[in-house]
Design a protein around this motif. Structure first.
Motif, mmCIF file in Angstrom:
data_model
loop_
_atom_site.group_PDB
_atom_site.id
_atom_site.type_symbol
_atom_site.label_atom_id
_atom_site.label_comp_id
_atom_site.label_asym_id
_atom_site.label_seq_id
_atom_site.Cartn_x
_atom_site.Cartn_y
_atom_site.Cartn_z
ATOM 1 N N SER A 91 10.766 -31.093 -67.316
ATOM 2 C CA SER A 91 11.165 -31.382 -68.684
ATOM 3 C C SER A 91 11.664 -32.818 -68.728
ATOM 4 O O SER A 91 11.768 -33.484 -67.706
ATOM 5 N N ASN A 134 17.036 -27.912 -68.340
ATOM 6 C CA ASN A 134 16.344 -26.687 -68.674
ATOM 7 C C ASN A 134 17.353 -25.636 -69.133
ATOM 8 O O ASN A 134 18.563 -25.910 -69.218
ATOM 9 N N ASN A 159 14.855 -26.451 -75.197
ATOM 10 C CA ASN A 159 15.625 -25.640 -74.251
ATOM 11 C C ASN A 159 17.041 -25.405 -74.752
ATOM 12 O O ASN A 159 17.619 -24.335 -74.547
#
Length: 393
Positions: free
Chosen positions: A80, A84, A361
């Motif tokens: 990412s 996360n 997220n």
């Protein structure tokens, strides 16, 4: 291994060790859970190690920039631009970001893991390598759920001395078991395009049953608090939308633009997983096992991205990619030459072909924390839910 790849691994390992060693020890009396242990795939992983790769495999693209640019300002092995979901959960509980554990640390360093560890591995599957190989499905060799559980047992043996002591230690630990299973289905679908649906349908009860047996294995060790996430809506992922692109408009959900069939697979897995959780819960009434809904908040972002500060036009596109209708080109994935990141990841749901942005997220983690399952049964009630989690500027 190429020189630049070796350098990338060394830098990545150094950043992980630095991050873990700089974590602040939190007073256990100030929180509900005193440790958090996480299992899963690339949606959860926080480190990459060569021992988990098949021989001759290149470094995963998550090991290179621009991964990590939003929060860590460097690649950390997270797939990412930033944190996360488990990172947000750990921070909410007052715990440090979990150091990754891949079996590489001697027991002398076990104190680094007293407040938890992240066993998740990029490309992890629920099912073992040999089992999937027998079905014609390629997977990584050292990253199945069984491998992660074995590493958990090894580490646990360094954190407590006797079975009774371990049971006492695990009484205040939260086990985040997943998200995992999506890679099993993805491999089956992508490598068996003609019969992928049949293969996935065959695998699903085996995958879910293995998750249930993993819970039972940890219950025998003394774990009593479990949070078990379901699958994401895979039909909204740029890789799926690109790989299974059709001209038949009825294959797409009119509201989200996502592929109906593949979201149906995720929904079926989640329904079967909830039933399995209930089965295990009925066998162990003194244990707390709760389902965590990742699908719901994810699909709501695709349905109404404006509500979450994200763009309607880019809702199904990857922030980091190399063009195409969904900004995904399998020959130039994020982290490889040819791919570039968007200027504002917060306005995107998807960071790359399969993974959410830190902003997305944050939304999912906030929904989990607000849900009725988070923190129940830990002895001191739920931690107060935040108004929202916020992605880094």
């Amino acid at each position: 291994m190429a020189t630049h790849q070796m350098i990338a691994f060394l830098l990545l390992a150094l950043s992980i060790i630095t991050e873990a060693s700089s974590s602040t020890i939190v007073n256990p009396s100030s929180q509900c859970y005193t440790s958090l242990f996480s299992f899963g795939d690339s949606a959860t992983a926080a480190g990459i190690y060569t021992k988990d790769l098949a021989p001759g495999t290149e470094s995963p693209h998550c090991a290179f920039t621009p991964y990590g640019e939003t929060y860590f300002h460097r690649p950390t092995g997270r797939c990412s631009d930033g944190r996360n979901i488990v990172d947000f959960l750990a921070q909410h509980l007052g715990l440090p970001l979990l150091p990754p554990y891949h079996g590489e640390y001697p027991s002398a360093n076990s104190t680094s893991f007293l407040q938890g560890a992240n066993f998740a591995v990029v490309s992890a599957t629920v099912l073992d390598f040999e089992f999937l190989k027998g079905r014609g499905i390629v997977s990584c060799q050292n990253c199945s759920l069984s491998v992660q559980l074995a590493r958990f047992k090894t580490l646990l043996g360094t954190l407590c001395s006797t079975p009774l002591e371990c049971r006492e230690y695990l009484k205040s630990s939260l086990i985040l078991l997943g998200e995992i299973g999506g890679v099993d289905y993805m491999r089956a679908a992508f490598e068996n395009l003609d019969s992928g649906g049949d293969v996935v349908e065959e695998l699903m009860p085996i995958v879910v049953g293995r998750i249930g047996s993993a819970i039972e294995e940890m219950i025998k060790l003394g774990a009593v608090h479990f949070l078990v996430p379901g699958d994401f809506p895979k039909g909204c992922f740029p890789a799926y939308l690109t790989q299974f692109q059709t001209t038949n408009r009825s294959d797409y959900d009119a509201l989200t633009g996502c592929l109906i069939r593949h979201n149906g697979v995720s929904s079926s897995h989640n329904a079967m997983l909830r039933d399995e959780i209930q089965r295990v819960q009925n066998l162990h009434p003194d244990v707390s096992i709760h389902y965590a809904d990742y699908y719901g908040p994810s699909i709501r972002m695709h349905q109404d991205p404006i509500k979450y500060g994200m763009g309607r036009a880019t809702v199904n596109q990857a922030c980091c990619g190399a063009g195409g209708p969904y900004n995904y080109d399998p020959s130039a994935v994020c982290g490889r030459p040819g791919a570039v990141a968007c200027e504002d990841p917060k306005s995107y749901v998807m960071w790359d072909d399969h993974h959410c942005t830190e902003a997305a997220n944050a939304v999912i983690a906030a929904e989990v924390v607000r849900g009725p399952s988070f923190g129940l049964g830990c002895g001191r009630g739920k931690q107060p839910a935040p108004e929202s989690f916020t992605a880094a500027e």
